[in-house]
Design an enzyme around this catalytic site. Structure first.
Site, PDB file in Angstrom:
ATOM      1  N   LYS A  16     -78.882   1.578  92.664  1.00  0.00           N
ATOM      2  CA  LYS A  16     -78.976   2.851  91.937  1.00  0.00           C
ATOM      3  C   LYS A  16     -77.899   3.772  92.496  1.00  0.00           C
ATOM      4  O   LYS A  16     -78.148   4.624  93.354  1.00  0.00           O
ATOM      5  CB  LYS A  16     -80.388   3.427  92.113  1.00  0.00           C
ATOM      6  CG  LYS A  16     -80.771   4.358  91.003  1.00  0.00           C
ATOM      7  CD  LYS A  16     -82.259   4.572  90.964  1.00  0.00           C
ATOM      8  CE  LYS A  16     -82.614   5.819  90.204  1.00  0.00           C
ATOM      9  NZ  LYS A  16     -82.037   5.954  88.881  1.00  0.00           N
TER      10      LYS A  16
ATOM     11  N   GLU B 245     -81.885  -3.200  79.293  1.00  0.00           N
ATOM     12  CA  GLU B 245     -82.740  -2.022  79.518  1.00  0.00           C
ATOM     13  C   GLU B 245     -82.140  -0.851  78.761  1.00  0.00           C
ATOM     14  O   GLU B 245     -81.148  -1.009  78.042  1.00  0.00           O
ATOM     15  CB  GLU B 245     -82.831  -1.708  81.007  1.00  0.00           C
ATOM     16  CG  GLU B 245     -81.508  -1.362  81.660  1.00  0.00           C
ATOM     17  CD  GLU B 245     -81.653  -0.932  83.119  1.00  0.00           C
ATOM     18  OE1 GLU B 245     -82.732  -0.479  83.521  1.00  0.00           O
ATOM     19  OE2 GLU B 245     -80.652  -1.035  83.852  1.00  0.00           O
TER      20      GLU B 245
ATOM     21  N   ARG C 271     -86.218   1.627  97.867  1.00  0.00           N
ATOM     22  CA  ARG C 271     -85.138   1.286  96.919  1.00  0.00           C
ATOM     23  C   ARG C 271     -83.852   2.021  97.270  1.00  0.00           C
ATOM     24  O   ARG C 271     -82.756   1.454  97.193  1.00  0.00           O
ATOM     25  CB  ARG C 271     -85.582   1.615  95.489  1.00  0.00           C
ATOM     26  CG  ARG C 271     -84.595   1.148  94.441  1.00  0.00           C
ATOM     27  CD  ARG C 271     -85.134   1.271  93.028  1.00  0.00           C
ATOM     28  NE  ARG C 271     -85.300   2.649  92.611  1.00  0.00           N
ATOM     29  CZ  ARG C 271     -85.800   3.020  91.435  1.00  0.00           C
ATOM     30  NH1 ARG C 271     -86.192   2.112  90.555  1.00  0.00           N
ATOM     31  NH2 ARG C 271     -85.918   4.293  91.117  1.00  0.00           N
TER      32      ARG C 271
HETATM   33  N1  PMP Z   1     -83.247   1.886  84.345  1.00  0.00           N
HETATM   34  C1  PMP Z   1     -82.310   2.781  84.667  1.00  0.00           C
HETATM   35  C2  PMP Z   1     -80.896   2.476  84.376  1.00  0.00           C
HETATM   36  C3  PMP Z   1     -82.665   3.994  85.286  1.00  0.00           C
HETATM   37  O1  PMP Z   1     -81.736   4.884  85.622  1.00  0.00           O
HETATM   38  C4  PMP Z   1     -84.030   4.258  85.513  1.00  0.00           C
HETATM   39  C5  PMP Z   1     -84.460   5.578  86.083  1.00  0.00           C
HETATM   40  N2  PMP Z   1     -84.220   5.676  87.426  1.00  0.00           N
HETATM   41  C6  PMP Z   1     -84.977   3.285  85.167  1.00  0.00           C
HETATM   42  C7  PMP Z   1     -84.547   2.108  84.570  1.00  0.00           C
HETATM   43  C8  PMP Z   1     -86.439   3.490  85.425  1.00  0.00           C
HETATM   44  O2  PMP Z   1     -86.688   3.394  86.801  1.00  0.00           O
HETATM   45  P1  PMP Z   1     -87.876   4.203  87.489  1.00  0.00           P
HETATM   46  O3  PMP Z   1     -89.127   3.775  86.810  1.00  0.00           O
HETATM   47  O4  PMP Z   1     -87.836   3.779  88.902  1.00  0.00           O
HETATM   48  O5  PMP Z   1     -87.590   5.646  87.303  1.00  0.00           O
END
Ligand code: PMP
Length: 288
Positions: free
Chosen positions: A149, A182, A50
């Site tokens: 990200k 989200e 990612r």
């Molecule tokens: N959404 C956002 C905006 C985030 O910053 C994160 C954390 N990285 C997540 C969802 C959850 O992603 P992950 O399970 O990969 O940590």
């Protein structure tokens, strides 16, 4: 603490980068938050993939291969004598001038920080969270895709400010049409009649590694999953709500916008998924 910067380790106080770094000046860079459980870095390969995908779209070339990056992460954990850790990998565009042009930044900076895990209070998992929806909508995928990200997290920070100002720890962000996207740092799931629902990626959600893990666990448990457009009403009348993220893992939500969800206690599907998740975290990943 020793911090990795471009192949070398520095004491925390000496770990510094330029004030002309475009990561600082413009949020021009990418990052990952990763967990290590008892010497196993959970889903490390997935996090690194990612990271490289985020960098690819930003045309930010990471000066390491994926294998070298994996090794750098495990070395950073080892050198800090940690077995349980939260790891932050940051790639910045590097030092440039005060203009925007990223091509003037010749040397990207790779930073890896491995720290002790700041665990969330057990009460949160036992009793569940109360959260709210906030006015700031999630970035439009056509403008700044939440799949990237990036170091530019102001969209999420604005939403977090609104949540904290209202006395809540986490906020649900909607998309431009008012559908659920989200949370500020977590993905969201609903449970209705023993089936799981979560917004699809096109709604402006990050493809969370924990989200993907929950989809796998649900598949193994024969729980049907729907990636679906979701309204707030559907959330209020659902039987269970929970959030997923690397730091938070799986957190039950018992109230949203003042509406009690289901029985007002963490639901049975949520608790089952938490149980299964805890079983696999020390197994699925890269050993340090
Ligand atoms: N959404 C956002 C905006 C985030 O910053 C994160 C954390 N990285 C997540 C969802 C959850 O992603 P992950 O399970 O990969 O940590």
């Amino acid at each position: 603490m020793k911090v990795y910067i471009n192949g070398k380790f520095f004491a925390k106080e000496e770990a510094k980068i330029s004030v002309f770094d475009h990561g600082l000046l413009y949020g021009d860079g990418v990052f990952e938050g990763i967990r290590c459980y008892n010497g196993v870095v959970f889903k490390l390969e997935e996090h690194i993939v990612r990271l490289f995908e985020s960098a690819h779209t930003l045309m930010l070339s990471i000066p390491l291969t994926k294998e070298e990056m994996i090794k750098a992460v495990t070395e950073t954990i080892k050198i800090n004598n940690l077995r349980d850790a939260y790891i932050r990998v940051v790639i910045t565009r590097g030092q440039g001038d005060l203009g925007l042009d990223p091509y003037k930044c010749k040397q990207p900076i790779v930073i890896i920080i491995a720290d002790k895990v700041a665990l969330y209070p057990p009460k949160m998992y036992k009793e569940g969270l109360e959260i709210i929806t906030v006015p700031t909508i999630r970035n439009l995928p056509e403008a700044l895709n939440p799949q990237i990200k990036s170091l530019n997290y102001l969209n999420n920070i604005l939403a977090k400010i609104e949540a904290v100002n209202a006395g809540y720890q986490e906020a649900i962000m909607l998309d431009s049409m008012g559908y659920i996207a989200e949370c500020t740092g977590d993905n969201i799931f609903l449970v209705k009649r023993n089936e799981l629902y979560t917004p699809p990626q096109c709604m402006g959600t990050l493809r969370g590694i924990t989200r993907d893990t929950v989809l796998e666990l649900a598949h193994n448990l024969n729980i049907p999953v729907h990636e679906h457009v979701l309204t707030r009403h559907e959330m209020y009348i659902s039987d269970e709500v929970f959030l997923t993220g690397t730091a938070a893992e799986i957190v039950p939500v018992v109230k949203v916008d003042g509406r009690t969800i289901g029985s007002g206690k963490p639901g049975k599907i949520t608790l089952r998924l938490i149980e299964e998740f805890r079983k696999i975290v020390c197994k699925e990943g890269v050993k340090i």
